[in-house]
Write a protein that holds these residues in place. Structure first.
Motif, PDB file in Angstrom:
ATOM      1  N   GLN A  37       3.971  27.388  -8.718  1.00  0.00           N
ATOM      2  CA  GLN A  37       3.041  27.524  -7.657  1.00  0.00           C
ATOM      3  C   GLN A  37       2.155  28.929  -7.721  1.00  0.00           C
ATOM      4  O   GLN A  37       2.550  29.720  -8.360  1.00  0.00           O
ATOM      5  N   ARG A  40       1.773  34.061  -4.329  1.00  0.00           N
ATOM      6  CA  ARG A  40       1.793  34.008  -3.032  1.00  0.00           C
ATOM      7  C   ARG A  40       2.044  35.523  -2.140  1.00  0.00           C
ATOM      8  O   ARG A  40       2.755  36.333  -3.019  1.00  0.00           O
ATOM      9  N   LEU A  48       0.183  39.615  -3.576  1.00  0.00           N
ATOM     10  CA  LEU A  48       0.290  38.670  -4.289  1.00  0.00           C
ATOM     11  C   LEU A  48       1.489  38.754  -5.368  1.00  0.00           C
ATOM     12  O   LEU A  48       1.583  39.847  -6.218  1.00  0.00           O
TER      13      LEU A  48
END
Length: 320
Positions: A37, A40, A48
């Motif tokens: 992914q 985030r 991040l």
């Protein structure tokens, strides 16, 4: 297989990273790329943060791809250019369209934390524990377009102990899964010929957990509530509401004899714990956590908070 199996790996959390580590160490496997992914925001600073899978891949200088989805032609072309024999998917978090499932020579293989077709979906470990299943395991599955519906190539079983929480089961399956995956890949083409088609009539669905359903319902039997607490440990943690409006998280309990009282009635609150009547027996609360504090033994919790659990009073019921 005389030649190394060329594998593209796709996964995101630590559970997936443990499977990637096993593939990196395997002598008959060549990991040609890693999908995970996108980074985030995490922590107080919301910086991040790379996933555990990405961090491990970078440590081993493996190519890392982080597409937002596989709907775009360029993402599909990038995958095809790796010319993988198989794509291994473990807790990746992205839906794979049919074109992606068909790209590797031997298709895509998934490791799922249950004995399929029982507990398809996002939270199989917690749902198996909450339901009172006596065993769980991992299923290595040939992926299809449906949710965890593909034929099972290989499975490994594990008993669920009366002391297990979802955290302990997670750890056990994180050890069981990588070995089962490597065993399946070692003999993949033969296992694909003997794969067991799932019986949809036996399927159950393991939906995501929510904080709302973590509220203890005193209209349930004590043994079900005790499993509930273990299933929701370490997230989202079961909780109850006190008469004073305070929310208390419940980390550890056991089942004891009850009384002729309404469900939710506090029978006892002392150094041995807080005993609450259920529909049959009683649930003893052994480890509690008030807001803004760490988990603590019930005896410590009651020091200065004894009025939160007054014997004879009834805790608020779950709102429908």
């Amino acid at each position: 297989m005389p030649n190394k199996l060329k594998v593209v790996f796709a996964g995101t959390p630590d559970f997936a990273a443990q499977h990637l580590a096993a593939l990196i160490d395997a002598t008959n496997i060549d990991v040609v790329a890693v999908y995970t992914q996108p980074d985030r925001p995490a922590g107080r600073g919301k910086k991040l943060q790379a996933s555990p899978v990405k961090q491990l891949a970078l440590q081993h200088a493996l190519p890392v791809e982080q597409p937002e989805s596989f709907k775009q032609a360029d993402a599909q072309a990038t995958l095809a250019n790796y010319r993988a024999d198989v794509m291994v998917v473990v807790a990746y978090g992205l839906l794979l369209p049919q074109v992606v499932l068909d790209t590797p020579r031997l298709g895509c293989v998934n490791v799922h934390g249950s004995l399929l077709p029982r507990w398809r979906g996002a939270a199989p470990i917690q749902r198996a524990l909450w339901a009172g299943d006596h065993e769980t395991g991992v299923a290595v599955m040939q992926m299809e377009a449906g949710l965890d519906t593909g034929p099972v190539l290989l499975e490994a079983r594990l008993p669920i102990l009366p002391t297990d929480t979802s955290e302990t089961l997670y750890s056990k399956l994180a050890e069981l899964g990588p070995k089962a995956l490597c065993d399946a890949l070692h003999d993949l083409e033969r296992l694909q010929q003997t794969a067991v088609v799932q019986d949809d009539a036996q399927a159950t669905y393991a939906k995501k957990l929510s904080k709302e359903e973590a509220q203890l319902d005193w209209q349930q039997p004590a043994v079900a509530l005790e499993r509930w607490v273990r299933a929701f440990n370490p997230w989202p943690i079961c909780w109850l509401a006190c008469d004073n409006g305070e929310i208390v998280k419940v980390w550890r309990t056991d089942v004891v004899a009850g009384a002729n009282a309404a469900p939710g009635t506090i029978l006892q609150a002392d150094k041995h714990g807080v005993v609450v009547q259920t529909t049959d027996r009683a649930l003893r609360l052994l480890e509690l956590q008030p807001a803004g504090k760490k988990p603590m033994p019930a005896a410590d919790f009651l020091n200065g908070r004894s009025d939160w659990f007054t014997p004879g009073t009834t805790l608020p019921q779950v709102k429908s």
